[in-house]
Design an enzyme around this catalytic site. Structure first.
Site, PDB file in Angstrom:
ATOM      1  N   LYS A  54       0.837  -1.203   0.000  1.00 26.02           N
ATOM      2  CA  LYS A  54       0.000   0.000   0.000  1.00 26.02           C
ATOM      3  C   LYS A  54       0.872   1.254   0.000  1.00 26.02           C
ATOM      4  CE  LYS A  54      -3.828  -2.470   2.040  1.00 26.02           C
ATOM      5  NZ  LYS A  54      -4.495  -2.998   3.226  1.00 26.02           N
ATOM      6  N   GLN A  98      -4.911  -1.837   9.513  1.00 26.42           N
ATOM      7  CA  GLN A  98      -4.726  -3.144   8.895  1.00 26.42           C
ATOM      8  C   GLN A  98      -5.285  -4.240   9.808  1.00 26.42           C
ATOM      9  OE1 GLN A  98      -3.344  -3.637   5.698  1.00 26.42           O
ATOM     10  NE2 GLN A  98      -4.126  -5.697   6.023  1.00 26.42           N
ATOM     11  N   ASP A 121     -11.504   2.659   3.829  1.00 27.70           N
ATOM     12  CA  ASP A 121     -11.737   1.220   3.692  1.00 27.70           C
ATOM     13  C   ASP A 121     -13.229   0.921   3.606  1.00 27.70           C
ATOM     14  OD1 ASP A 121      -9.840  -0.699   3.309  1.00 27.70           O
ATOM     15  OD2 ASP A 121      -9.262  -0.870   5.411  1.00 27.70           O
TER      16      ASP A 121
END
Ligand code: NAP
Length: 286
Positions: A54, A98, A121
């Site tokens: 990422k 994460q 997200d």
């Protein structure tokens, strides 16, 4: 039948190139640098690889990124305090925690602590709710990537029978909502679906998001179907494979995504796209 291989690698590359151009315009015209904060708790090797990828992708398109690493035994309060700081940091337009998080931490509580307008997200209940009522703002990246793959490959979704194996909040359920919005007729299957093969073999579009290597076999798939394999599984020999038995299925279907190189690269491209979108929304640029 020779199946088309839907390359997420290729499609995501094109999307990232377009994003790089948009970011460059934002910088020069609006003095705006989209910023993403990635929070990594503990030393899970797979999570470390995902976070590194990422960061690399951010650098490639010109998105500012910062990584916040916390030890595996970090308290929930410390993590929540960090999220609060990031919520109030003007340089940051997207926050990604994460997953998975260690057991002492309530993951849902943490995801709900992220400001919905920085939730790139798309996991915050506010954004999930918006998706449900068809007013989506930030859509979870993997499902959004799947729909983009289908559209970019020219797959017509209207009136088609779409069957999803898996009902997780991050893949199965949101991809079902998106397919419904695209006017597919949607069935969601899970571990208690009986008989599973009967449902899957009706699918014009089959999405496998299970987490079991080569679970979907040729007898479970309709001839000519489009198969999207979301699974990422590590085999004993270290190689990656999907939830679909690719070699057995490829000759029966009209199109299929490979693993790796299918859905995975799209997830990162959609994260970047959501971050750029968030930066524009924060600055009031339409
Ligand atoms: P998850 O939360 O573990 O959900 C798995 C789903 O599969 C559950 O709904 C489960 O049913 C269902 N399932 C399990 N065994 C089954 C069976 N025998 N028959 C039918 N359904 C069954 O997993 P996830 O987070 O959605 O991820 C799924 C896979 O996608 C994993 O391999 C993950 O690594 C991968 N993934 C990839 C990306 C990417 O960017 N490429 C992103 C996210 C996830 P129940 O609900 O009944 O338990």
């Amino acid at each position: 039948m020779s199946a088309a291989i839907i390359s997420g690698k290729k499609i995501s590359k094109k999307i990232k190139q377009e994003l790089a151009q948009k970011v460059s315009v934002l910088k020069t015209k609006h003095e705006l640098v989209p910023g993403l904060a990635v929070v990594l708790v503990g030393e899970n090797p797979a999570s470390q690889v995902y976070v590194r990828n990422k960061e690399k992708a951010c650098a490639l398109v010109g998105v500012y990124s910062e990584k916040h690493e916390l030890p595996a035994d970090v308290s929930q309060n410390v993590l929540l305090k960090l999220i609060d700081q990031l919520n109030n940091n003007d340089k940051i337009h997207g926050i990604l925690v994460q997953l998975p998080l260690p057991p002492q931490i309530d993951s849902q509580l943490v995801l709900e602590a992220i400001a919905p307008d920085k939730d790139v997200d798309g996991f915050h209940p506010y954004n999930i709710g918006k998706l449900l009522v068809g007013e989506e703002k930030f859509v979870p990246c993997t499902p959004q990537g799947i729909i983009t793959l289908l559209k970019e490959s020219g797959v017509d979704l209207v009136g088609k029978k779409a069957v999803i194996i898996g009902r997780s909040n991050i893949v199965g359920k949101p991809v079902a909502l998106l397919l419904l919005q695209e006017h597919a007729t949607v069935t969601i299957c899970h571990s208690r679906t009986k008989p599973l093969a009967e449902e899957t073999s009706r699918a014009d579009i089959l999405v496998a998001a299970i987490g079991k290597p080569k679970f979907v076999t040729a007898d479970m798939v309709k001839a000519g179907a489009v198969v999207i394999d979301v699974g990422v599984n590590r085999l004993p020999d270290g190689k990656l494979c999907g939830d679909v038995d690719f070699d057995a299925v490829v000759d029966k279907v009209s199109a299929i995504t490979p693993v790796p190189g299918g859905v995975g690269p799209m997830t990162i491209a959609m994260l970047l796209s959501n971050t750029v979108k968030s930066a524009k929304l924060h600055k009031g640029i339409v």
